[in-house]
Design an enzyme around this catalytic site. Structure first.
Site, PDB file in Angstrom:
ATOM      1  N   CYS A  91       0.839  -1.217   0.000  1.00 40.89           N
ATOM      2  CA  CYS A  91       0.000   0.000   0.000  1.00 40.89           C
ATOM      3  C   CYS A  91       0.863   1.251   0.000  1.00 40.89           C
ATOM      4  CB  CYS A  91      -0.902   0.036   1.226  1.00 40.89           C
ATOM      5  SG  CYS A  91      -1.945  -1.399   1.379  1.00 40.89           S
TER       6      CYS A  91
HETATM    7  C1  BEZ Z   1       0.624  -4.619   1.876  1.00 41.70           C
HETATM    8  O1  BEZ Z   1       0.236  -3.500   1.568  1.00 41.70           O
HETATM    9  O2  BEZ Z   1       1.789  -4.945   1.772  1.00 41.70           O
HETATM   10  C2  BEZ Z   1      -0.345  -5.635   2.364  1.00 41.70           C
HETATM   11  C3  BEZ Z   1      -1.441  -5.237   3.078  1.00 41.70           C
HETATM   12  C4  BEZ Z   1      -2.281  -6.205   3.553  1.00 41.70           C
HETATM   13  C5  BEZ Z   1      -2.033  -7.520   3.285  1.00 41.70           C
HETATM   14  C6  BEZ Z   1      -0.947  -7.902   2.546  1.00 41.70           C
HETATM   15  C7  BEZ Z   1      -0.102  -6.948   2.071  1.00 41.70           C
END
Ligand code: BEZ
Length: 263
Positions: A91
């Site tokens: 994210c």
């Molecule tokens: C991420 O943004 O890396 C992420 C967020 C939630 C679950 C898996 C990855």
């Protein structure tokens, strides 16, 4: 904040964690069951978001102040996109990339607005990290959807989200992208799982395709990019296409190309 960030990052999205969670349900308090019922009800009542429907309106708190979504869109195009949680790695790269593309979205008359199921304080702290990491200045609003009101309205959840809820009652949202036109109609939807980052070039590409299609009455072939040849839709005869467009090439009576640099 750092410890809450670490908690977020350490949460896993594997089937194994789902099994652990389900096992944990036996010891969950009654408030957890109430929460699950509320989520299940919200999921059932969520409207059908077909392409062409009016984007559901809502009011929300954002990092740029309170908004009414339709007033925010006004007469622009808009992209509403969700991500699983603040302070998570994928994210963070996504939001940094979108922030750096501010001029590209502005050039196309598109307002950006993000969302995650965290509160304003968390968003504020996270934006500092995003700006530092991506060397940017994130300016678009991020909706603070801690109660997942908007996430359910737009079905920004997957099946596992309904169970994947932490002790504070926060469940992750998936990576959704809604492209909305100035008439507030949903024109394109992309849904990505939490594990897979989006492609910002693809988001710009489909905006180009939609806007060109609206302006010039053409359609776009596989892997099209701005400037490349476009397709004359079946509703236009080849005779009319030759009057309307330049350099019409008929491959088959139903497959006609014309130049993509339409003025
Ligand atoms: C991420 O943004 O890396 C992420 C967020 C939630 C679950 C898996 C990855």
């Amino acid at each position: 904040m750092a410890s809450s960030a670490a908690r977020m990052v350490s949460r896993s999205f594997t089937a194994a964690s789902k099994t652990q969670l389900t096992a944990g349900l036996r010891t969950r308090p009654a408030s957890f069951s109430r929460l699950m019922r509320r989520y299940a009800t919200a999921a059932r009542e969520q409207p059908r978001l077909r392409l062409g429907v009016t984007a559901p309106n809502f009011q929300a708190k954002t990092t740029c102040g309170d908004i009414d979504f339709h007033k925010f869109i006004d007469n622009s195009w808009a992209i509403l996109f969700s991500h699983p949680a603040d302070f998570t790695p994928v994210c963070t790269t996504e939001l940094g990339a979108f922030a750096r593309l501010k001029d590209e979205f502005e050039k196309r008359g598109v307002k950006m607005i993000g969302l995650s199921a965290n509160d304003l304080q968390s968003h504020g702290e996270w934006i500092k990290d995003i700006n530092e990491i991506s060397k940017t200045n994130l300016q678009f609003p991020i909706i603070a959807d801690a109660d997942r009101k908007v996430a359910f309205l737009y079905d920004m959840v997957d099946q596992q989200d309904l169970e994947n809820i932490d002790q504070k009652g926060i469940a992750f949202t998936i990576r959704s992208v809604f492209i909305i036109d100035p008439a507030k109609k949903i024109r394109l939807i992309m849904l990505y799982p939490a594990s897979t980052g989006r492609n910002s070039s693809e988001v710009l590409r489909v905006i180009d395709a939609l806007q060109l299609s609206d302006k010039k009455g053409v359609t776009t072939p596989i892997d099209w990019n701005a400037g490349q040849d476009v397709i004359v839709p079946p509703s236009v005869s080849t005779e009319d296409a030759k009057k309307k467009f330049t350099n019409v090439k008929e491959v088959k009576p139903y497959l006609r190309f014309t130049s993509g640099d339409l003025k």
